[in-house]
Design an enzyme around this catalytic site. Structure first.
Site, PDB file in Angstrom:
ATOM      1  CG  HIS A 144      -1.727   1.213   1.423  1.00  0.00           C
ATOM      2  ND1 HIS A 144      -3.020   1.341   0.962  1.00  0.00           N
ATOM      3  CD2 HIS A 144      -1.434   2.387   2.043  1.00  0.00           C
ATOM      4  CE1 HIS A 144      -3.489   2.531   1.284  1.00  0.00           C
ATOM      5  NE2 HIS A 144      -2.547   3.186   1.944  1.00  0.00           N
ATOM      6  CD  GLU A 145       1.917   3.378   3.692  1.00  0.00           C
ATOM      7  OE1 GLU A 145       2.123   4.476   3.137  1.00  0.00           O
ATOM      8  OE2 GLU A 145       0.921   3.170   4.410  1.00  0.00           O
ATOM      9  CG  HIS A 148       0.272   6.070  -0.585  1.00  0.00           C
ATOM     10  ND1 HIS A 148      -0.785   6.814  -1.040  1.00  0.00           N
ATOM     11  CD2 HIS A 148      -0.169   5.435   0.542  1.00  0.00           C
ATOM     12  CE1 HIS A 148      -1.831   6.651  -0.237  1.00  0.00           C
ATOM     13  NE2 HIS A 148      -1.482   5.814   0.723  1.00  0.00           N
ATOM     14  CD  GLU A 224      -4.709   6.500   2.294  1.00  0.00           C
ATOM     15  OE1 GLU A 224      -4.476   5.289   2.544  1.00  0.00           O
ATOM     16  OE2 GLU A 224      -3.814   7.354   2.210  1.00  0.00           O
TER      17      GLU A 224
END
Length: 291
Positions: A144-145, A148, A224
């Site tokens: 997930h990071e 980003h 997100e």
């Protein structure tokens, strides 16, 4: 939440310093001295607005390390650290990204990514996350990071923040000029802005800044969803990310520090407007609908 909160707080502080400096240097008096020049005001607002936002971006990684006490893993000291670095390396390779710095910090379960560019990024995880999740869940959070970073989310947020900063400064000074002119009427000759302008511009900057944060937080929530989808793509399916989100949703609110209170499960009503993250249930539903 940490990367968003740090960026917003730093941006607001830099914006206030630049705005106050402009007042001290007489820029406001020059702009409003003989009638408000809208073109010059817009240029000034853009310079301060985007300037503050990009300064915050350049400071983001340093501020994140300082505020969380994150320790960058230069050489892994144990198997867990070696696994962490290797996992981020593999995910970054899949995302076609340069290897970011990897760090650990003491705290409740959470993680963040920040940095001024894809080649100067940082991925950090808390000790609470490493202790409270299994490796597949941690890998999903790391994905997930990394997503980003792949999406360039910090730069995107910077541009959005720069635009709203510009409108905040422009509208605050334009309205303050009208208020000052109304208060003075025809009693005083035009000789620069009066006390009404100074007080009104400060109050309006704060008010418009609060409203502008709602816009920024809306875009943050959309990012997100995209990062969740990006993590699922890097992992090969949605299941690990869904499992990781469910694990986060089971955390007790008391375990999270105050600056992370809006992370994960967002509140209802007005509070949700200021949350950087959508409700976990909504994020899980979005991933499940994409199957």
């Amino acid at each position: 939440m940490k990367r968003i909160a740090l960026f917003l707080v730093t941006n607001f502080a830099v914006l206030l310093v630049l705005s106050f400096s402009a007042r001290l240097l007489g820029v406001d008096r020059f702009l409003a001295g003989n009638g408000l020049d809208m073109g010059m005001l817009l240029g000034f607002a853009a310079l301060i607005g985007f300037g503050g936002s990009f300064i915050s971006l350049l400071m983001s990684k340093t501020m994140a390390k300082m505020s969380t006490g994150a320790r960058v893993i230069e050489r892994p000291q144990n198997q867990d650290e070696a696994w962490l670095v290797d996992t981020v390396r593999q995910l970054s390779k899949k995302a076609d990204l340069p290897m970011p710095e990897v760090a650990i910090y003491d705290g409740a379960p959470n993680a963040f990514a920040t940095g001024a560019s894809k080649s100067k990024s940082l991925v950090a995880v808390s000790t609470g996350l490493l202790q409270g999740m299994n490796k597949q869940q941690v890998e999903a959070v790391l994905a997930h990071e990394v997503s980003h970073i792949q999406n360039g989310d910090m730069v995107t947020l910077t541009l959005i923040q720069g635009v709203v900063n510009t409108f905040v400064i422009f509208l605050a000074r334009a309205v303050a000029y009208v208020v000052d002119s109304f208060l003075r009427g025809d009693e005083e000759e035009s000789g620069g802005p009066g006390i009404g302008y100074w007080v009104s511009s400060i109050v309006l900057e704060i008010m418009f800044g609060i409203l502008a944060s709602i816009v920024v937080m809306y875009f943050s929530r959309q990012r997100e969803y995209r990062a969740d989808a990006g993590a699922a793509a890097l992992m090969g399916n949605q299941a690990p990310m869904i499992d990781a989100l469910r694990a986060l949703g089971n955390l007790q609110p008391g375990q999270l520090p105050k600056q992370m209170a809006a992370s994960g499960i967002a509140g209802s009503g007005m509070k949700a407007l200021f949350s950087s993250h959508p409700p976990i249930e909504s994020r899980i539903a979005a991933l499940e609908s994409a199957k």
